[in-house]
Design an enzyme around this catalytic site. Structure first.
Site, PDB file in Angstrom:
ATOM      1  NE  ARG A  58      -4.331  -1.161   0.158  1.00  0.00           N
ATOM      2  CZ  ARG A  58      -4.479  -2.268  -0.583  1.00  0.00           C
ATOM      3  NH1 ARG A  58      -3.511  -2.685  -1.367  1.00  0.00           N
ATOM      4  NH2 ARG A  58      -5.612  -2.943  -0.555  1.00  0.00           N
ATOM      5  CD  GLU A  73      -3.369   2.617  -5.560  1.00  0.00           C
ATOM      6  OE1 GLU A  73      -4.348   2.016  -6.041  1.00  0.00           O
ATOM      7  OE2 GLU A  73      -2.416   2.033  -5.048  1.00  0.00           O
ATOM      8  CG  HIS A 100      -3.506  -1.463  -7.001  1.00  0.00           C
ATOM      9  ND1 HIS A 100      -3.912  -0.785  -5.877  1.00  0.00           N
ATOM     10  CD2 HIS A 100      -3.459  -2.761  -6.630  1.00  0.00           C
ATOM     11  CE1 HIS A 100      -4.102  -1.632  -4.875  1.00  0.00           C
ATOM     12  NE2 HIS A 100      -3.832  -2.844  -5.315  1.00  0.00           N
TER      13      HIS A 100
HETATM   14  C1  8YV Z   1      -7.019  -5.718  -4.991  1.00  0.00           C
HETATM   15  C2  8YV Z   1      -5.214  -5.373  -3.254  1.00  0.00           C
HETATM   16  O1  8YV Z   1      -7.131  -5.758  -6.347  1.00  0.00           O
HETATM   17  O2  8YV Z   1      -6.312  -7.210  -2.273  1.00  0.00           O
HETATM   18  C3  8YV Z   1      -5.712  -6.170  -2.114  1.00  0.00           C
HETATM   19  O3  8YV Z   1      -5.444  -5.749  -0.974  1.00  0.00           O
HETATM   20  O4  8YV Z   1      -4.475  -4.501  -3.089  1.00  0.00           O
HETATM   21  C4  8YV Z   1      -5.583  -5.566  -4.663  1.00  0.00           C
HETATM   22  O5  8YV Z   1      -4.755  -6.548  -5.175  1.00  0.00           O
HETATM   23  C5  8YV Z   1      -7.888  -4.629  -4.465  1.00  0.00           C
HETATM   24  O6  8YV Z   1      -7.685  -4.365  -3.126  1.00  0.00           O
HETATM   25  C6  8YV Z   1      -9.321  -4.980  -4.643  1.00  0.00           C
HETATM   26  O7  8YV Z   1     -10.161  -4.275  -3.776  1.00  0.00           O
END
Ligand code: 8YV
Length: 329
Positions: A244, A273, A291
């Site tokens: 993140r 983002e 992402h």
């Molecule tokens: C997802 C991600 O695509 O799962 C996670 O925490 O960062 C991503 O890979 C995204 O969060 C979907 O809501």
């Protein structure tokens, strides 16, 4: 809760077809077929009608939205592993269950992390762009040299599922694995990965060739890689982040990269983002992705199945398996 009634679920974004099909069969599902991101008003309306809300990272489910929830709302079944876009303590205060989708995107995210390490060290994007511009003028011994990754030290910040999957890959590429975590992993895992635990993040950062961020974003990891800590990195170090954006002070990182105080960075995630710090864009030593860590057909279907499992378990009157426990965040 009775077994017969279908839960009313509201899904905030378009999900893969097989997932939506199954959701329609099992639940009273309201889907977002045109995939328009929900506004704050849409989200407020959703929590007033849904028994289960299925958000994604693009929805900010904060205290203000949760305050508008009706008494029918039982659960937030997040599509994704990270839940930093949800105020989990506020949800739990209201008696809601919050679930996520752990385990099903581990390998794909670790692959993408490795891909970024290779892309930055071996200048893959720069090279591909040069060819695309028609500028490949022939091989020379000193042309576009990158850095070897074999034999280098990788420092993994956060040794959970994804950190360990990355460590396995890094080891196979001949890197020596180091990690910082709240506590060491089991000695069996440490032995399998030949991994060295650093209790002090500062000391680890100062000695690594590559650093990868693989911890969740929580109040205690916000800007864990602060300006002060980023300044500890060696001038030849490369930083990779597929976790993140909020874990890294993006402005401080951009400043370091701009003045070449570190060698490069590979980023898949950003603090705000889809906004990216302007100083990160256009730097030759930086590879930026939109992402894509879990963006495989397989992961997205598996994530959907995990969401369905959590909701179906609730519908059947049991405790969903992937409940978030705030104390463990
Ligand atoms: C997802 C991600 O695509 O799962 C996670 O925490 O960062 C991503 O890979 C995204 O969060 C979907 O809501």
């Amino acid at each position: 809760m009775s077994v017969r009634s279908k839960l009313k679920i509201v899904v905030t974004r378009r999900l893969p077809d097989p997932v939506e099909l199954r959701m329609r069969e099992l639940f009273d599902a309201s889907l977002n077929l045109d995939d328009r991101p929900m506004t704050r008003d849409d989200l407020a309306a959703a929590v007033r009608t849904a028994e289960v809300l299925v958000p994604t990272i693009t929805d900010r489910i904060d205290r203000e939205i949760l305050a508008q929830a009706g008494p029918q709302l039982k659960m937030i079944a997040n599509f994704g592993a990270g839940v930093d876009h949800i105020d989990v303590p506020a949800a739990i205060e209201r008696g809601l269950i919050v679930t996520n989708t752990p385990g099903v995107l581990t390998e794909d995210t670790a692959d993408m992390t490795m891909a970024l390490i290779l892309a930055v060290a071996r200048r893959i994007v720069e090279g591909a762009e040069l060819v695309a511009r028609g500028e490949f003028a022939g091989w020379t011994p000193t042309f576009m040299l990158g850095r070897r990754i074999w034999g280098q030290r990788i420092g993994i910040v956060g040794m959970g599922r994804i950190g360990q999957a990355l460590a396995r890959r890094a080891k196979a590429f001949g890197m020596s694995v180091h990690y910082h975590n709240r506590k060491p992993v089991s000695s069996a895992v440490e032995a399998e990965l030949d991994a060295t635990y650093w209790e002090s993040l500062d000391q680890m950062l100062a000695r690594m060739d590559f650093v990868s961020v693989n911890c969740p974003h929580t109040p205690s990891t916000y800007h864990l890689l602060s300006a002060r800590r980023l300044a500890l990195l060696q001038p030849h170090a490369v930083l990779v982040n597929t976790a993140r954006g909020g874990v890294v002070d993006e402005a401080a990182l951009a400043a370091l990269l701009k003045r070449r105080a570190i060698a490069g960075a590979g980023l898949d995630v950003y603090e705000n983002e889809p906004v990216i710090h302007p100083d990160l864009i256009g730097l030759p030593n930086v590879v930026l992705l939109p992402h894509l860590g879990s963006a495989t057909v397989e992961a997205r279907v598996d994530m959907g199945e995990r969401v369905i499992l959590n909701i179906k378990t609730l519908q059947d009157g049991h405790r969903p398996p992937d409940r978030i426990i705030p104390a463990l965040l």
